[in-house]
Design a protein around this motif. Sequence first.
Motif, mmCIF file in Angstrom:
data_model
loop_
_atom_site.group_PDB
_atom_site.id
_atom_site.type_symbol
_atom_site.label_atom_id
_atom_site.label_comp_id
_atom_site.label_asym_id
_atom_site.label_seq_id
_atom_site.Cartn_x
_atom_site.Cartn_y
_atom_site.Cartn_z
ATOM 1 N N THR A 59 -10.678 28.435 2.211
ATOM 2 C CA THR A 59 -11.925 27.676 2.387
ATOM 3 C C THR A 59 -11.778 26.210 1.996
ATOM 4 O OG1 THR A 59 -12.725 28.301 0.177
ATOM 5 C CG2 THR A 59 -13.330 29.739 2.000
ATOM 6 N N SER A 61 -10.486 23.626 3.575
ATOM 7 C CA SER A 61 -10.833 22.626 4.586
ATOM 8 C C SER A 61 -12.340 22.407 4.636
ATOM 9 C CB SER A 61 -10.313 23.077 5.962
ATOM 10 O OG SER A 61 -10.630 22.126 6.947
ATOM 11 N N GLY A 62 -13.114 23.498 4.646
ATOM 12 C CA GLY A 62 -14.567 23.386 4.683
ATOM 13 C C GLY A 62 -15.152 22.839 3.400
ATOM 14 N N HIS A 63 -14.439 23.037 2.287
ATOM 15 C CA HIS A 63 -14.920 22.575 0.988
ATOM 16 C C HIS A 63 -14.427 21.166 0.639
ATOM 17 C CE1 HIS A 63 -16.124 26.679 0.529
ATOM 18 N NE2 HIS A 63 -16.300 26.647 -0.776
ATOM 19 N N GLY A 64 -13.637 20.571 1.513
ATOM 20 C CA GLY A 64 -13.170 19.208 1.255
ATOM 21 C C GLY A 64 -12.026 19.114 0.265
ATOM 22 N N GLY A 234 -19.618 19.158 9.255
ATOM 23 C CA GLY A 234 -18.802 20.366 9.207
ATOM 24 C C GLY A 234 -18.803 21.212 10.457
ATOM 25 N N SER A 292 -23.078 17.070 1.869
ATOM 26 C CA SER A 292 -22.785 15.835 2.606
ATOM 27 C C SER A 292 -21.861 14.896 1.829
ATOM 28 C CB SER A 292 -24.098 15.112 2.926
ATOM 29 O OG SER A 292 -24.977 15.930 3.655
ATOM 30 N N LEU A 402 -17.887 26.517 4.535
ATOM 31 C CA LEU A 402 -18.691 25.348 4.174
ATOM 32 C C LEU A 402 -19.713 25.728 3.100
ATOM 33 C CD1 LEU A 402 -19.344 24.124 7.807
ATOM 34 C CD2 LEU A 402 -17.885 22.968 6.155
ATOM 35 N N GLN A 404 -22.780 25.569 2.680
ATOM 36 C CA GLN A 404 -24.048 25.330 3.382
ATOM 37 C C GLN A 404 -24.845 26.613 3.550
ATOM 38 O OE1 GLN A 404 -23.416 23.003 6.984
ATOM 39 N NE2 GLN A 404 -21.978 21.626 5.962
#
Length: 474
Positions: A59, A61-64, A234, A292, A402, A404
């Motif tokens: 995860t 990539s989605g979590h930065g 995302g 964001s 993500l 989200q």
Amino acid sequence: MKEQISIFDIFKIGIGPSSSHTLGPWRAAQQFIASLEEKDLLAEIEGLKILLYGSLAKTGSGHGTDIAIFLGLSGADPVTFDVELVMPTFYAIKTNKQLTLENHLTIPFDYDVDLLYLFNEILPFHPNGLTFQALLKNGKAHSETYFSVGGGFVVKEGEVIDDSKTVDLPFPIENAKDLLHWCLSTGLKVSEIVLENELAWRKEEKTKEGILQHFAVMRNCTYRGCHTGGFLPGGLEVGRRAAKLNQKLIGDSEYHDYDSWIGAIKKGGNGFNYILDWVSCFALAVNEENASFGRVVTAPTNGAAGVIPAVLQYFMAFCDGYSDDKIIQFIACASEIGSIFKKGSTISAAMGGCQAEIGVSSAMAAAALTECLGGSQRQVLMAAEIAMEHHLGLTCDPIGGLVQVPCIERNTMGAIKAITASQLALQSNPDKAKVSLDVVVKTMWQTAQDMNVKYKETSDGGLAINIPLSLPEC
């Protein structure tokens, strides 16, 4: 030796969307650079490989995680770095295939080659592992492995706790039993015990100043989130709701800043639906900002960053709690509950699922609200227990990796449960309670160990595999 955790270990200023997957790796990158400088190796680097393991790979990539690592290596600090420059800086590194270490040494870096996502490898110590491999000019390599263990805490592989860094706490606390012992033997409130312990690190005025600085970040984050529309980044196309809800609730009331906004909210009354909507709005606002890449405060994590600000805003707007002293009391009390969970269980979703994030934040908020509303020390601990008891087993299954769906809405639920838990505790006799806080902490850890790994921030189970990525949030 008992682990020593300060208010500012539980509450950290950082950039979203995740404390374990963003802030932790960011700090790990900074520590790696510092280690290279200490060993006089920074100038000798000509290449770099980054390996992500387990949950960080699945995860990240989605979590930065990738973004955070690059910024940390570049010399940026999450407390001060301009959030508007996060994505431009990241894209420049990817496009130019160059990475500038600590703002002065530029090396080639190919994102697709030098950053490795090892989806099927998990290091024994913790699911959130990452390794830096520095390739040196002499043909040798220098590697260091770090673990992001939740809430922005980072542990270096092989690192031994330095006893010289410990302090002499007047009230050492390992669990709720210890905390209650000190409270009853001294007559002090939980927040007062905390502030006494903080004196071992710094002067009282510095602690209070730091707490108010952290509150300022929470306040600004909430206000900005309530006034920013559009869609979250995302690819899920999740629409931001806090701004629309704020506008609907505030109506034609005029305001020009945070204080006048709170005043306008107060004038709206004390109806149940009205208050409920505002608590949800506050929580949505913070976690939409978090998603964001906005600046938030881990409470105790980024994914759960909206619960405590939402309950604190509720206390300020609807319980006449808007004063520096009450804010300090609230945050100090909450920090000790978070500390107890970290010591006795975990605040890492990769270890314990979302019970370790939303559950812990709800318990922290419930305890703090109870103390600030005049509850006894036993009622404070009871409120924390009730809040966590009804989060046990909560999974972490972020859609698309993500923070989200369902994470943002879960903050609204955690906030409401915290208020309910507080009210129950205030109307109850804690001596009649069947479950103690220590028992629920123990149970949470047992549940975490029994939980299938696919429900621990991997996006391999739950909603993450049952909701097509093209569908909007419900």
